[in-house]
Motif scaffolding. Structure first.
Motif, PDB file in Angstrom:
ATOM      1  N   MET A 199      77.036  25.981  68.206  1.00 54.05           N
ATOM      2  CA  MET A 199      76.515  25.289  67.062  1.00 54.05           C
ATOM      3  C   MET A 199      77.416  25.600  65.861  1.00 54.05           C
ATOM      4  O   MET A 199      77.765  26.745  65.621  1.00 54.05           O
ATOM      5  CB  MET A 199      75.082  25.760  66.777  1.00 54.05           C
ATOM      6  CG  MET A 199      74.537  25.193  65.484  1.00 54.05           C
ATOM      7  SD  MET A 199      72.863  25.746  65.123  1.00 54.05           S
ATOM      8  CE  MET A 199      71.966  24.837  66.368  1.00 54.05           C
ATOM      9  N   ARG A 200      77.759  24.559  65.129  1.00 56.62           N
ATOM     10  CA  ARG A 200      78.585  24.730  63.934  1.00 56.62           C
ATOM     11  C   ARG A 200      77.729  25.369  62.844  1.00 56.62           C
ATOM     12  O   ARG A 200      76.616  24.938  62.570  1.00 56.62           O
ATOM     13  CB  ARG A 200      79.119  23.384  63.466  1.00 56.62           C
ATOM     14  CG  ARG A 200      80.034  23.484  62.268  1.00 56.62           C
ATOM     15  CD  ARG A 200      80.667  22.155  61.909  1.00 56.62           C
ATOM     16  NE  ARG A 200      81.691  21.791  62.880  1.00 56.62           N
ATOM     17  CZ  ARG A 200      81.582  20.828  63.798  1.00 56.62           C
ATOM     18  NH1 ARG A 200      80.504  20.098  63.867  1.00 56.62           N
ATOM     19  NH2 ARG A 200      82.555  20.578  64.636  1.00 56.62           N
ATOM     20  N   MET A 201      78.276  26.428  62.226  1.00 60.39           N
ATOM     21  CA  MET A 201      77.542  27.180  61.216  1.00 60.39           C
ATOM     22  C   MET A 201      78.386  27.340  59.962  1.00 60.39           C
ATOM     23  O   MET A 201      79.614  27.382  60.024  1.00 60.39           O
ATOM     24  CB  MET A 201      77.212  28.585  61.738  1.00 60.39           C
ATOM     25  CG  MET A 201      76.357  28.622  62.987  1.00 60.39           C
ATOM     26  SD  MET A 201      74.672  28.089  62.726  1.00 60.39           S
ATOM     27  CE  MET A 201      74.019  29.474  61.844  1.00 60.39           C
ATOM     28  N   LEU A 202      77.681  27.460  58.837  1.00 63.60           N
ATOM     29  CA  LEU A 202      78.290  27.888  57.593  1.00 63.60           C
ATOM     30  C   LEU A 202      77.854  29.331  57.366  1.00 63.60           C
ATOM     31  O   LEU A 202      76.652  29.617  57.277  1.00 63.60           O
ATOM     32  CB  LEU A 202      77.825  27.024  56.422  1.00 63.60           C
ATOM     33  CG  LEU A 202      78.094  27.583  55.020  1.00 63.60           C
ATOM     34  CD1 LEU A 202      79.571  27.848  54.783  1.00 63.60           C
ATOM     35  CD2 LEU A 202      77.527  26.652  53.959  1.00 63.60           C
ATOM     36  N   LEU A 203      78.808  30.216  57.312  1.00 62.97           N
ATOM     37  CA  LEU A 203      78.573  31.614  56.980  1.00 62.97           C
ATOM     38  C   LEU A 203      78.972  31.796  55.524  1.00 62.97           C
ATOM     39  O   LEU A 203      80.116  31.524  55.155  1.00 62.97           O
ATOM     40  CB  LEU A 203      79.409  32.524  57.876  1.00 62.97           C
ATOM     41  CG  LEU A 203      79.556  33.991  57.467  1.00 62.97           C
ATOM     42  CD1 LEU A 203      78.212  34.685  57.357  1.00 62.97           C
ATOM     43  CD2 LEU A 203      80.461  34.710  58.451  1.00 62.97           C
ATOM     44  N   LYS A 204      78.006  32.189  54.699  1.00 58.85           N
ATOM     45  CA  LYS A 204      78.298  32.459  53.287  1.00 58.85           C
ATOM     46  C   LYS A 204      78.262  33.963  53.079  1.00 58.85           C
ATOM     47  O   LYS A 204      77.280  34.622  53.426  1.00 58.85           O
ATOM     48  CB  LYS A 204      77.295  31.768  52.371  1.00 58.85           C
ATOM     49  CG  LYS A 204      77.622  31.976  50.890  1.00 58.85           C
ATOM     50  CD  LYS A 204      76.754  31.114  49.991  1.00 58.85           C
ATOM     51  CE  LYS A 204      75.464  31.791  49.671  1.00 58.85           C
ATOM     52  NZ  LYS A 204      74.683  31.099  48.628  1.00 58.85           N
ATOM     53  N   VAL A 205      79.343  34.498  52.525  1.00 55.47           N
ATOM     54  CA  VAL A 205      79.475  35.926  52.280  1.00 55.47           C
ATOM     55  C   VAL A 205      79.662  36.130  50.782  1.00 55.47           C
ATOM     56  O   VAL A 205      80.688  35.736  50.227  1.00 55.47           O
ATOM     57  CB  VAL A 205      80.686  36.514  53.038  1.00 55.47           C
ATOM     58  CG1 VAL A 205      80.835  37.994  52.741  1.00 55.47           C
ATOM     59  CG2 VAL A 205      80.565  36.254  54.535  1.00 55.47           C
ATOM     60  N   GLN A 206      78.650  36.707  50.121  1.00 51.80           N
ATOM     61  CA  GLN A 206      78.761  37.043  48.699  1.00 51.80           C
ATOM     62  C   GLN A 206      79.007  38.544  48.598  1.00 51.80           C
ATOM     63  O   GLN A 206      78.148  39.352  48.941  1.00 51.80           O
ATOM     64  CB  GLN A 206      77.492  36.663  47.942  1.00 51.80           C
ATOM     65  CG  GLN A 206      77.375  35.172  47.745  1.00 51.80           C
ATOM     66  CD  GLN A 206      76.242  34.828  46.817  1.00 51.80           C
ATOM     67  OE1 GLN A 206      75.090  34.971  47.183  1.00 51.80           O
ATOM     68  NE2 GLN A 206      76.586  34.370  45.624  1.00 51.80           N
ATOM     69  N   MET A 207      80.212  38.888  48.151  1.00 50.09           N
ATOM     70  CA  MET A 207      80.649  40.279  48.131  1.00 50.09           C
ATOM     71  C   MET A 207      80.146  40.992  46.879  1.00 50.09           C
ATOM     72  O   MET A 207      80.194  40.442  45.777  1.00 50.09           O
ATOM     73  CB  MET A 207      82.174  40.330  48.163  1.00 50.09           C
ATOM     74  CG  MET A 207      82.762  39.674  49.385  1.00 50.09           C
ATOM     75  SD  MET A 207      84.548  39.450  49.228  1.00 50.09           S
ATOM     76  CE  MET A 207      84.701  37.799  49.928  1.00 50.09           C
ATOM     77  N   ASP A 208      79.694  42.214  47.059  1.00 49.23           N
ATOM     78  CA  ASP A 208      79.323  43.062  45.936  1.00 49.23           C
ATOM     79  C   ASP A 208      80.575  43.291  45.081  1.00 49.23           C
ATOM     80  O   ASP A 208      81.639  43.639  45.603  1.00 49.23           O
ATOM     81  CB  ASP A 208      78.791  44.391  46.470  1.00 49.23           C
ATOM     82  CG  ASP A 208      78.498  45.367  45.370  1.00 49.23           C
ATOM     83  OD1 ASP A 208      77.538  45.141  44.615  1.00 49.23           O
ATOM     84  OD2 ASP A 208      79.252  46.363  45.256  1.00 49.23           O
ATOM     85  N   THR A 209      80.460  43.069  43.771  1.00 48.95           N
ATOM     86  CA  THR A 209      81.638  43.149  42.903  1.00 48.95           C
ATOM     87  C   THR A 209      82.260  44.540  42.861  1.00 48.95           C
ATOM     88  O   THR A 209      83.473  44.666  43.106  1.00 48.95           O
ATOM     89  CB  THR A 209      81.320  42.628  41.491  1.00 48.95           C
ATOM     90  OG1 THR A 209      80.907  41.255  41.613  1.00 48.95           O
ATOM     91  CG2 THR A 209      82.529  42.703  40.580  1.00 48.95           C
ATOM     92  N   PRO A 210      81.516  45.619  42.587  1.00 51.30           N
ATOM     93  CA  PRO A 210      82.171  46.929  42.564  1.00 51.30           C
ATOM     94  C   PRO A 210      82.801  47.307  43.912  1.00 51.30           C
ATOM     95  O   PRO A 210      83.909  47.852  43.960  1.00 51.30           O
ATOM     96  CB  PRO A 210      81.044  47.898  42.194  1.00 51.30           C
ATOM     97  CG  PRO A 210      80.048  47.069  41.452  1.00 51.30           C
ATOM     98  CD  PRO A 210      80.127  45.713  42.107  1.00 51.30           C
ATOM     99  N   THR A 211      82.118  46.984  45.012  1.00 53.81           N
ATOM    100  CA  THR A 211      82.645  47.322  46.330  1.00 53.81           C
ATOM    101  C   THR A 211      83.893  46.507  46.645  1.00 53.81           C
ATOM    102  O   THR A 211      84.887  47.042  47.159  1.00 53.81           O
ATOM    103  CB  THR A 211      81.571  47.100  47.418  1.00 53.81           C
ATOM    104  OG1 THR A 211      80.397  47.832  47.069  1.00 53.81           O
ATOM    105  CG2 THR A 211      82.054  47.561  48.775  1.00 53.81           C
ATOM    106  N   SER A 212      83.870  45.217  46.328  1.00 51.35           N
ATOM    107  CA  SER A 212      85.059  44.396  46.599  1.00 51.35           C
ATOM    108  C   SER A 212      86.188  44.727  45.630  1.00 51.35           C
ATOM    109  O   SER A 212      87.362  44.642  45.999  1.00 51.35           O
ATOM    110  CB  SER A 212      84.722  42.900  46.592  1.00 51.35           C
ATOM    111  OG  SER A 212      84.165  42.495  45.366  1.00 51.35           O
ATOM    112  N   ASN A 213      85.871  45.141  44.383  1.00 51.75           N
ATOM    113  CA  ASN A 213      86.911  45.616  43.471  1.00 51.75           C
ATOM    114  C   ASN A 213      87.639  46.803  44.083  1.00 51.75           C
ATOM    115  O   ASN A 213      88.876  46.880  44.052  1.00 51.75           O
ATOM    116  CB  ASN A 213      86.314  46.054  42.123  1.00 51.75           C
ATOM    117  CG  ASN A 213      85.924  44.903  41.232  1.00 51.75           C
ATOM    118  OD1 ASN A 213      86.262  43.748  41.475  1.00 51.75           O
ATOM    119  ND2 ASN A 213      85.172  45.214  40.183  1.00 51.75           N
TER     120      ASN A 213
END
Length: 99
Positions: free
Chosen positions: A1-15
């Motif tokens: 099944m085709r899926m959209l995976l949305k990943v919202q990264m934590d700003t301090p962690t991704s910094n």
């Protein structure tokens, strides 16, 4: 099944991942695992966000795909089934009178 995976990264962690040089490695590993049809990157709600379109062969794959984002980026992760143009046409044809 085709899926959209949305990943919202934590700003301090991704910094920190950017400062340490690990964010590109994390994303490359995810792309190798997911083998997406398409992937787009931007900002949503003030967070670095990835929109990844991929084929989910089995729901048991969800932890394997999600956990690296949770553990390494403190991300919010969501999945949504999606259709491409051909899928939509097929679905609409199936509900048309006389089909």
């Amino acid at each position: 099944m085709r899926m959209l995976l949305k990943v919202q990264m934590d700003t301090p962690t991704s910094n920190e991942a950017i400062k340490q040089g690990t964010l590109p490695k994390i994303m490359e590993a995810a792309m190798e695992e997911l083998r997406p049809e398409a992937a787009y990157f931007g900002a949503e709600d003030g967070c670095r966000t990835a929109y990844i379109f991929f084929d989910l062969a089995d729901p048991s794959q969800l932890p394997k795909f999600s956990e690296p984002f949770f553990l390494q980026l403190g991300a919010k992760v969501s999945y949504r089934p999606v259709m491409n143009r051909e899928d939509l046409a097929k679905g609409l044809a199936a509900i048309m009178p006389g089909s």
